[in-house]
Design a protein around this motif. Structure first.
Motif, PDB file in Angstrom:
ATOM      1  N   GLY A 208     -46.101  49.007  13.794  1.00 27.96           N
ATOM      2  CA  GLY A 208     -46.584  49.341  15.128  1.00 27.96           C
ATOM      3  C   GLY A 208     -45.687  48.883  16.252  1.00 27.96           C
ATOM      4  N   GLY A 209     -44.418  48.672  15.951  1.00 26.93           N
ATOM      5  CA  GLY A 209     -43.489  48.259  16.992  1.00 26.93           C
ATOM      6  C   GLY A 209     -43.485  46.764  17.265  1.00 26.93           C
ATOM      7  N   ILE A 210     -44.278  46.006  16.520  1.00 28.83           N
ATOM      8  CA  ILE A 210     -44.298  44.550  16.697  1.00 28.83           C
ATOM      9  C   ILE A 210     -43.099  43.951  15.959  1.00 28.83           C
ATOM     10  CG2 ILE A 210     -45.566  42.416  16.237  1.00 28.83           C
ATOM     11  CD1 ILE A 210     -48.132  44.053  16.351  1.00 28.83           C
ATOM     12  N   MET A 211     -42.341  43.101  16.626  1.00 30.96           N
ATOM     13  CA  MET A 211     -41.200  42.444  16.010  1.00 30.96           C
ATOM     14  C   MET A 211     -41.677  41.180  15.312  1.00 30.96           C
ATOM     15  SD  MET A 211     -38.147  42.014  15.116  1.00 30.96           S
ATOM     16  CE  MET A 211     -37.390  43.396  15.936  1.00 30.96           C
ATOM     17  N   ILE A 212     -41.644  41.200  13.998  1.00 33.23           N
ATOM     18  CA  ILE A 212     -42.047  40.041  13.200  1.00 33.23           C
ATOM     19  C   ILE A 212     -40.782  39.332  12.731  1.00 33.23           C
ATOM     20  CG2 ILE A 212     -43.295  39.247  11.171  1.00 33.23           C
ATOM     21  CD1 ILE A 212     -45.014  41.761  11.362  1.00 33.23           C
ATOM     22  N   ASP A 266     -32.068  40.807  16.817  1.00 34.49           N
ATOM     23  CA  ASP A 266     -31.710  41.521  18.046  1.00 34.49           C
ATOM     24  C   ASP A 266     -31.403  42.988  17.738  1.00 34.49           C
ATOM     25  OD1 ASP A 266     -32.017  39.236  19.532  1.00 34.49           O
ATOM     26  OD2 ASP A 266     -29.870  38.784  19.667  1.00 34.49           O
ATOM     27  N   PHE A 267     -30.746  43.220  16.611  1.00 37.11           N
ATOM     28  CA  PHE A 267     -30.444  44.597  16.212  1.00 37.11           C
ATOM     29  C   PHE A 267     -31.729  45.378  15.961  1.00 37.11           C
ATOM     30  CE2 PHE A 267     -29.892  47.738  12.837  1.00 37.11           C
ATOM     31  CZ  PHE A 267     -28.908  48.539  13.384  1.00 37.11           C
ATOM     32  N   LEU A 268     -32.662  44.789  15.229  1.00 35.49           N
ATOM     33  CA  LEU A 268     -33.920  45.481  14.940  1.00 35.49           C
ATOM     34  C   LEU A 268     -34.706  45.744  16.221  1.00 35.49           C
ATOM     35  CD1 LEU A 268     -35.077  43.582  11.719  1.00 35.49           C
ATOM     36  CD2 LEU A 268     -33.813  45.736  11.892  1.00 35.49           C
ATOM     37  N   TYR A 269     -34.649  44.782  17.141  1.00 32.53           N
ATOM     38  CA  TYR A 269     -35.357  44.968  18.404  1.00 32.53           C
ATOM     39  C   TYR A 269     -34.717  46.087  19.224  1.00 32.53           C
ATOM     40  CZ  TYR A 269     -38.119  43.706  22.467  1.00 32.53           C
ATOM     41  OH  TYR A 269     -39.010  43.732  23.514  1.00 32.53           O
ATOM     42  N   MET A 270     -33.385  46.193  19.153  1.00 33.05           N
ATOM     43  CA  MET A 270     -32.696  47.282  19.849  1.00 33.05           C
ATOM     44  C   MET A 270     -33.147  48.637  19.296  1.00 33.05           C
ATOM     45  SD  MET A 270     -28.583  47.962  20.306  1.00 33.05           S
ATOM     46  CE  MET A 270     -28.228  47.856  18.552  1.00 33.05           C
ATOM     47  N   VAL A 271     -33.310  48.717  17.985  1.00 33.36           N
ATOM     48  CA  VAL A 271     -33.793  49.963  17.372  1.00 33.36           C
ATOM     49  C   VAL A 271     -35.190  50.298  17.882  1.00 33.36           C
ATOM     50  CG1 VAL A 271     -34.453  51.068  15.206  1.00 33.36           C
ATOM     51  CG2 VAL A 271     -32.377  49.681  15.301  1.00 33.36           C
ATOM     52  N   LEU A 272     -36.067  49.298  17.935  1.00 32.35           N
ATOM     53  CA  LEU A 272     -37.427  49.524  18.422  1.00 32.35           C
ATOM     54  C   LEU A 272     -37.430  49.986  19.877  1.00 32.35           C
ATOM     55  CD1 LEU A 272     -39.390  46.531  16.841  1.00 32.35           C
ATOM     56  CD2 LEU A 272     -39.691  48.961  16.344  1.00 32.35           C
ATOM     57  N   GLU A 273     -36.592  49.374  20.695  1.00 29.40           N
ATOM     58  CA  GLU A 273     -36.523  49.783  22.102  1.00 29.40           C
ATOM     59  C   GLU A 273     -36.069  51.228  22.236  1.00 29.40           C
ATOM     60  OE1 GLU A 273     -35.959  46.192  25.161  1.00 29.40           O
ATOM     61  OE2 GLU A 273     -34.110  46.732  24.095  1.00 29.40           O
ATOM     62  N   LEU A 275     -36.591  53.516  20.184  1.00 27.37           N
ATOM     63  CA  LEU A 275     -37.694  54.364  19.721  1.00 27.37           C
ATOM     64  C   LEU A 275     -38.821  54.448  20.744  1.00 27.37           C
ATOM     65  CD1 LEU A 275     -37.920  53.260  15.988  1.00 27.37           C
ATOM     66  CD2 LEU A 275     -37.320  55.555  16.808  1.00 27.37           C
ATOM     67  N   GLY A 276     -38.692  53.661  21.797  1.00 25.38           N
ATOM     68  CA  GLY A 276     -39.699  53.718  22.860  1.00 25.38           C
ATOM     69  C   GLY A 276     -40.685  52.571  22.867  1.00 25.38           C
ATOM     70  N   TYR A 277     -40.505  51.599  21.980  1.00 30.86           N
ATOM     71  CA  TYR A 277     -41.373  50.419  21.964  1.00 30.86           C
ATOM     72  C   TYR A 277     -40.811  49.395  22.938  1.00 30.86           C
ATOM     73  CZ  TYR A 277     -43.340  52.387  17.691  1.00 30.86           C
ATOM     74  OH  TYR A 277     -43.948  53.213  16.782  1.00 30.86           O
ATOM     75  N   LYS A 278     -41.387  49.345  24.127  1.00 34.96           N
ATOM     76  CA  LYS A 278     -40.838  48.491  25.180  1.00 34.96           C
ATOM     77  C   LYS A 278     -41.480  47.115  25.231  1.00 34.96           C
ATOM     78  CE  LYS A 278     -38.106  51.742  26.632  1.00 34.96           C
ATOM     79  NZ  LYS A 278     -36.646  51.658  26.393  1.00 34.96           N
ATOM     80  N   SER A 279     -42.489  46.883  24.404  1.00 37.91           N
ATOM     81  CA  SER A 279     -43.155  45.587  24.417  1.00 37.91           C
ATOM     82  C   SER A 279     -42.179  44.494  23.984  1.00 37.91           C
ATOM     83  CB  SER A 279     -44.352  45.597  23.461  1.00 37.91           C
ATOM     84  OG  SER A 279     -44.846  44.290  23.295  1.00 37.91           O
ATOM     85  N   ASN A 352     -28.410  55.074  18.449  1.00 34.96           N
ATOM     86  CA  ASN A 352     -28.873  56.204  19.259  1.00 34.96           C
ATOM     87  C   ASN A 352     -29.091  57.451  18.416  1.00 34.96           C
ATOM     88  OD1 ASN A 352     -28.765  54.646  21.579  1.00 34.96           O
ATOM     89  ND2 ASN A 352     -26.761  55.380  22.217  1.00 34.96           N
ATOM     90  N   MET A 353     -28.142  57.754  17.523  1.00 31.13           N
ATOM     91  CA  MET A 353     -28.265  58.949  16.692  1.00 31.13           C
ATOM     92  C   MET A 353     -29.402  58.819  15.682  1.00 31.13           C
ATOM     93  SD  MET A 353     -24.372  60.335  16.068  1.00 31.13           S
ATOM     94  CE  MET A 353     -23.559  58.774  15.756  1.00 31.13           C
ATOM     95  N   THR A 354     -29.586  57.610  15.169  1.00 27.82           N
ATOM     96  CA  THR A 354     -30.657  57.389  14.203  1.00 27.82           C
ATOM     97  C   THR A 354     -32.023  57.537  14.852  1.00 27.82           C
ATOM     98  OG1 THR A 354     -29.253  55.849  12.966  1.00 27.82           O
ATOM     99  CG2 THR A 354     -31.625  55.751  12.546  1.00 27.82           C
ATOM    100  N   THR A 355     -32.199  56.908  16.005  1.00 28.44           N
ATOM    101  CA  THR A 355     -33.506  56.965  16.662  1.00 28.44           C
ATOM    102  C   THR A 355     -33.795  58.361  17.203  1.00 28.44           C
ATOM    103  OG1 THR A 355     -32.480  56.091  18.689  1.00 28.44           O
ATOM    104  CG2 THR A 355     -33.558  54.519  17.226  1.00 28.44           C
ATOM    105  N   GLU A 356     -32.776  59.075  17.647  1.00 32.11           N
ATOM    106  CA  GLU A 356     -32.990  60.464  18.089  1.00 32.11           C
ATOM    107  C   GLU A 356     -33.468  61.324  16.934  1.00 32.11           C
ATOM    108  OE1 GLU A 356     -32.998  62.010  21.076  1.00 32.11           O
ATOM    109  OE2 GLU A 356     -32.902  59.936  21.810  1.00 32.11           O
ATOM    110  N   PHE A 357     -32.917  61.079  15.746  1.00 33.59           N
ATOM    111  CA  PHE A 357     -33.349  61.814  14.564  1.00 33.59           C
ATOM    112  C   PHE A 357     -34.834  61.589  14.310  1.00 33.59           C
ATOM    113  CE2 PHE A 357     -34.294  61.562  10.004  1.00 33.59           C
ATOM    114  CZ  PHE A 357     -33.973  62.840   9.587  1.00 33.59           C
ATOM    115  N   TYR A 358     -35.249  60.327  14.358  1.00 28.49           N
ATOM    116  CA  TYR A 358     -36.640  60.025  14.045  1.00 28.49           C
ATOM    117  C   TYR A 358     -37.602  60.415  15.159  1.00 28.49           C
ATOM    118  CZ  TYR A 358     -35.441  57.710   9.709  1.00 28.49           C
ATOM    119  OH  TYR A 358     -35.010  57.465   8.438  1.00 28.49           O
TER     120      TYR A 358
END
Length: 370
Positions: A208-212, A266-273, A275-279, A352-358
């Motif tokens: 759900g976009g939560i960074m654990i 930080d990398f995983l959080y960048m991916v989430l951001e 994807l639109g998860y701004k929390s 960017n290309m990965t998240t645009e795909f998803y």
């Protein structure tokens, strides 16, 4: 159908084992785009089982006009492999057992015995070049972190899981096979691969976009965009095609990353951001709290769940925890100097290309591959 004789005169014939896997699909596409190859795709499925986008795209067109052919092959069956590799010049061996399933017998059968079969089939069919997709994990013991590790780093005495242990054994087989029956071999050791069709984004979204964050959150990793891994395979093939370079690089293994080591979280959080998860909510779980839980999960699977054919919850195993809490960074200087490798897609561009795909799919469709 296989490529026509006229097509084979203009293009060389290669085979990609495990050709319907994540990285392999990108490799097949790149080989076809180059115009230099006809590609024989082998995998376990009875047919190629294309997604609609594939059927309407490059792969579908190549299968229809003969630039590509699909053959159902089990690498554990030597006769099937030998038939599939007849007339092939280069083999890209990517087939492997699923890393999530920590079953030693399965991994040994597919990764080790399967690789033995690939080598024997290559020798029988007079294949010129065998390029093996190994793993950076072959030098990781799950106890000590790795900082800027290069190819002089030895294999550990004990491995954290069946996957890396058997990949290391297979890698040794491939390197020892160099020069036998004029076969040239080389191994690629990718870092943590990501890109369209991976499992990274679906896994992150499932929370759900939560960074654990597990542990202190300070460990670094060496991620690599999938097209850079593909590029490395092509660099190896070109390197082995000349006599002097083949003498230098044949029988060796090379680490391949984006050459941009980053804090893993930080990398995983960048991916989430992206994807639109701004929390900015991050849940940190100290190892002292998690270790008893992972012990219970491991014990339950080994003593109860496995007897009923149930899958092990892979995200909370003690093995998985080792991979996400220790530093794992690698030095690619040898690949740069000897293979001419250089990342063609930066880490940020890859994200960017990965998240645009998803973003093109709803969360329930995250299983869709390219």
């Amino acid at each position: 159908m296989d490529p026509s004789p006229a097509s084979q005169e203009a293009r060389r014939l290669c085979a990609v084992t495990g050709g319907r896997g994540f990285m392999a699909r990108h490799l097949v596409a790149a080989l076809l785009r180059s115009g230099d190859w006809c590609v024989r795709i082998t995998d376990l499925g009875p047919d190629v089982a294309m997604e609609p986008a594939e059927n309407d795209g490059l792969l579908g067109a190549a299968l229809r006009d003969g630039r590509a052919a699909y053959i159902s092959v089990d690498v554990c069956q030597l006769a099937q492999l030998t038939e599939a590799l007849e007339g092939v010049e280069t083999v890209f061996h990517t087939a492997a057992a699923n890393q999530i399933n920590n079953n030693f017998q399965l991994h040994y059968k597919v990764n080790v015995e399967g690789t033995k079969n690939v080598i024997e089939a290559c020798n029988t069919c007079k294949v010129k070049t065998l390029i093996y997709t190994s793993s950076s994990g072959v030098v990781f013991d799950g106890v000590h972190g790795l900082f800027d590790a290069d190819e002089s780093t030895p294999y550990p005495d004990k491995f954290p899981d069946a996957y890396t242990q058997t990949k290391a054994e297979a890698e040794k087989l491939v390197m020892r096979a160099n020069g036998i029956d004029e076969l040239l071999t080389c191994c690629i050791r990718p870092g943590s691969i990501f890109g369209p069709g991976d499992t990274l984004v679906p896994t992150l979204v499932s929370y759900g976009g939560i960074m654990i964050i597990i542990g202190d959150g300070k460990n670094c990793d060496d991620f690599v965009y999938v097209e850079n891994v593909v590029h490395a395979h092509i660099c190896v093939e070109k390197t082995l095609s000349t006599e002097d370079n083949a003498k230098r690089s044949g029988g060796k293994a090379y680490f391949i990353t984006n050459m941009e080591p980053v804090n893993m979280w930080d990398f995983l959080y960048m991916v989430l951001e992206e994807l639109g998860y701004k929390s900015h909510f991050r849940l940190r779980i100290p190892l002292c709290l998690l270790k008893p839980i992972t012990f219970l999960v491991d014990w339950s699977y080994n003593n109860i769940l496995s007897h009923y054919g149930m899958r092990q919850p892979h995200m909370l195993t003690s093995t998985r925890i080792k991979y996400v809490t220790l530093n794992r960074t690698f030095n690619c200087n040898n690949a740069v100097e000897q293979l001419g490798y250089k990342p063609i897609v930066s880490l940020k561009e890859g994200v960017n290309m990965t998240t645009e795909f998803y973003k093109c799919f709803r969360a329930r469709d995250m299983h869709i591959s390219i």
